[in-house]
Design a protein around this motif. Structure first.
Motif, PDB file in Angstrom:
ATOM      1  N   ALA A  31       0.805  -1.165   0.078  1.00  0.00           N
ATOM      2  CA  ALA A  31      -0.025   0.198  -0.161  1.00  0.00           C
ATOM      3  C   ALA A  31       0.983   1.251   0.064  1.00  0.00           C
ATOM      4  O   ALA A  31       0.383   2.238  -0.633  1.00  0.00           O
ATOM      5  N   ARG A  32       2.012   1.177   0.708  1.00  0.00           N
ATOM      6  CA  ARG A  32       2.836   2.397   0.812  1.00  0.00           C
ATOM      7  C   ARG A  32       3.664   2.506  -0.343  1.00  0.00           C
ATOM      8  O   ARG A  32       3.714   4.021  -0.906  1.00  0.00           O
ATOM      9  N   THR A  33       4.052   1.690  -1.252  1.00  0.00           N
ATOM     10  CA  THR A  33       4.834   1.858  -2.231  1.00  0.00           C
ATOM     11  C   THR A  33       4.106   2.031  -3.450  1.00  0.00           C
ATOM     12  O   THR A  33       4.534   2.907  -4.427  1.00  0.00           O
ATOM     13  N   GLU A  34       2.694   1.496  -3.554  1.00  0.00           N
ATOM     14  CA  GLU A  34       1.934   1.594  -4.868  1.00  0.00           C
ATOM     15  C   GLU A  34       0.429   1.947  -4.511  1.00  0.00           C
ATOM     16  O   GLU A  34      -0.435   1.118  -4.598  1.00  0.00           O
ATOM     17  N   PRO A  35       0.326   3.052  -3.794  1.00  0.00           N
ATOM     18  CA  PRO A  35      -0.934   3.430  -3.191  1.00  0.00           C
ATOM     19  C   PRO A  35      -2.056   3.470  -4.357  1.00  0.00           C
ATOM     20  O   PRO A  35      -3.367   2.761  -4.240  1.00  0.00           O
ATOM     21  N   VAL A  36      -1.698   3.938  -5.423  1.00  0.00           N
ATOM     22  CA  VAL A  36      -2.931   4.008  -6.532  1.00  0.00           C
ATOM     23  C   VAL A  36      -3.250   2.736  -6.940  1.00  0.00           C
ATOM     24  O   VAL A  36      -4.319   2.439  -7.283  1.00  0.00           O
ATOM     25  N   GLN A  37      -2.478   1.852  -7.206  1.00  0.00           N
ATOM     26  CA  GLN A  37      -2.614   0.422  -7.602  1.00  0.00           C
ATOM     27  C   GLN A  37      -3.495  -0.310  -6.296  1.00  0.00           C
ATOM     28  O   GLN A  37      -4.533  -0.929  -6.847  1.00  0.00           O
ATOM     29  N   TYR A  38      -2.933  -0.163  -5.275  1.00  0.00           N
ATOM     30  CA  TYR A  38      -3.784  -0.520  -4.253  1.00  0.00           C
ATOM     31  C   TYR A  38      -5.121  -0.223  -3.841  1.00  0.00           C
ATOM     32  O   TYR A  38      -5.952  -1.340  -3.589  1.00  0.00           O
ATOM     33  N   ALA A  39      -5.542   0.918  -4.304  1.00  0.00           N
ATOM     34  CA  ALA A  39      -6.875   1.443  -4.308  1.00  0.00           C
ATOM     35  C   ALA A  39      -7.824   0.404  -5.011  1.00  0.00           C
ATOM     36  O   ALA A  39      -8.868   0.135  -4.978  1.00  0.00           O
ATOM     37  N   GLN A  40      -7.406  -0.433  -6.058  1.00  0.00           N
ATOM     38  CA  GLN A  40      -8.205  -1.554  -6.959  1.00  0.00           C
ATOM     39  C   GLN A  40      -8.679  -2.477  -5.796  1.00  0.00           C
ATOM     40  O   GLN A  40      -9.741  -3.016  -6.081  1.00  0.00           O
ATOM     41  N   HIS A  41      -7.652  -2.968  -4.872  1.00  0.00           N
ATOM     42  CA  HIS A  41      -8.454  -3.902  -4.123  1.00  0.00           C
ATOM     43  C   HIS A  41      -9.586  -3.487  -3.209  1.00  0.00           C
ATOM     44  O   HIS A  41     -10.455  -3.872  -2.882  1.00  0.00           O
ATOM     45  N   LEU A  42      -9.622  -1.974  -2.968  1.00  0.00           N
ATOM     46  CA  LEU A  42     -10.841  -1.487  -2.108  1.00  0.00           C
ATOM     47  C   LEU A  42     -11.934  -1.346  -3.159  1.00  0.00           C
ATOM     48  O   LEU A  42     -13.015  -1.473  -2.547  1.00  0.00           O
ATOM     49  N   ARG A  43     -11.656  -1.099  -4.339  1.00  0.00           N
ATOM     50  CA  ARG A  43     -12.832  -1.033  -5.090  1.00  0.00           C
ATOM     51  C   ARG A  43     -13.450  -2.464  -5.282  1.00  0.00           C
ATOM     52  O   ARG A  43     -14.561  -2.552  -5.478  1.00  0.00           O
ATOM     53  N   GLU A  44     -12.678  -3.327  -5.120  1.00  0.00           N
ATOM     54  CA  GLU A  44     -13.212  -4.761  -5.376  1.00  0.00           C
ATOM     55  C   GLU A  44     -13.896  -5.142  -4.219  1.00  0.00           C
ATOM     56  O   GLU A  44     -15.014  -5.835  -4.151  1.00  0.00           O
ATOM     57  N   LEU A  45     -13.611  -4.733  -3.038  1.00  0.00           N
ATOM     58  CA  LEU A  45     -14.191  -4.885  -1.868  1.00  0.00           C
ATOM     59  C   LEU A  45     -15.370  -3.907  -1.552  1.00  0.00           C
ATOM     60  O   LEU A  45     -16.512  -4.283  -1.079  1.00  0.00           O
ATOM     61  N   ARG A  46     -15.507  -2.795  -2.268  1.00  0.00           N
ATOM     62  CA  ARG A  46     -16.715  -2.066  -2.319  1.00  0.00           C
ATOM     63  C   ARG A  46     -17.955  -2.863  -2.851  1.00  0.00           C
ATOM     64  O   ARG A  46     -19.102  -2.755  -2.427  1.00  0.00           O
ATOM     65  N   ARG A  47     -17.710  -3.805  -3.971  1.00  0.00           N
ATOM     66  CA  ARG A  47     -18.649  -4.381  -4.406  1.00  0.00           C
ATOM     67  C   ARG A  47     -19.475  -5.383  -3.384  1.00  0.00           C
ATOM     68  O   ARG A  47     -20.777  -5.758  -3.714  1.00  0.00           O
ATOM     69  N   ARG A  48     -18.838  -5.647  -2.251  1.00  0.00           N
ATOM     70  CA  ARG A  48     -19.414  -6.292  -1.213  1.00  0.00           C
ATOM     71  C   ARG A  48     -20.469  -5.547  -0.277  1.00  0.00           C
ATOM     72  O   ARG A  48     -20.959  -6.284   0.735  1.00  0.00           O
ATOM     73  N   PHE A  49     -20.351  -4.250  -0.323  1.00  0.00           N
ATOM     74  CA  PHE A  49     -21.284  -3.489   0.364  1.00  0.00           C
ATOM     75  C   PHE A  49     -22.605  -3.112  -0.359  1.00  0.00           C
ATOM     76  O   PHE A  49     -22.798  -3.060  -1.519  1.00  0.00           O
TER      77      PHE A  49
END
Length: 203
Positions: A31-49
């Motif tokens: 997350a620290r070294t590639e925050p923009v790319q890491y945001a994709q994991h949160l987008r995938e998580l968002r689908r479960r809300f």
């Protein structure tokens, strides 16, 4: 150093405590070294809300969160703007300090940053060496994978000021140590201690 909410459970068996601790730091560094790319994991998580409700794969029950998808969206926007930071180096001394908290809370069922017998973060860390510049701690409860634990801390649902997220992305922190273990209420917990630098006793 406020207590993290525990809305992200998991349906898979955890890795060994030692392996999970190492994966925990590796995931923070991703997350620290590639925050923009890491945001994709949160987008995938968002689908479960569904509003304020969250469902994990393989689970029928919905979990009520404090802020719901709003906190996830805010975290995604944060990551999209966050500049990459250097990876944190593993500190055995800080890992020992984190392990004291995990051990105590695994026995007494407490939550937060006071281990009871082992004391607060400063007391625990200074038993194992000398820290430099800054000191911080994240504690998460519930998730049984490193990625879910780190996403929980970045989202920081219900935590005013997003203190756990700030620790992860604090450019002053250069080293960290982590420990994970069982918890009588939340089944699993992980702690991570951060510092600007750390010299273990005996070095």
């Amino acid at each position: 150093m406020t207590l993290v909410a525990t809305f992200l459970g998991a349906s898979v068996a955890p890795a060994s405590e030692r392996t999970l601790s190492e994966e925990f730091l590796a995931e923070v560094n991703a997350a620290r070294t590639e925050p923009v790319q890491y945001a994709q994991h949160l987008r995938e998580l968002r689908r479960r809300f569904d509003g304020g409700l969250f469902r994990m794969p393989g689970m029928q029950a919905l979990v009520q969160t404090t802020e719901g998808v709003t906190a996830v969206d805010e975290a995604i926007r944060f990551l999209a703007k966050q500049k990459p930071l250097p990876a944190l180096k593993w500190s055995p001394g800080l890992a020992k300090a984190a392990a004291e908290l995990v051990r105590d809370q695994g026995e007494n069922g407490a939550v937060g940053h006071d281990g009871g017998p082992s004391g607060g973060v400063k007391e625990r860390v200074e038993r194992h060496g000398v820290w430099e510049s800054r000191l911080g701690e994240n504690v998460g409860y519930g998730p049984r994978t490193a990625r879910m634990m780190v996403m929980q801390l970045i989202i920081d649902d219900g935590i005013a000021g997003r203190g756990h997220r700030k620790n992860i992305f604090n450019p002053s922190f250069r080293v960290a140590g982590a420990a994970c273990g069982t918890h009588p209420t939340y089944e699993l917990m992980c702690a991570m201690d951060f510092a600007g630098g750390f010299k273990s006793k005996g070095e």
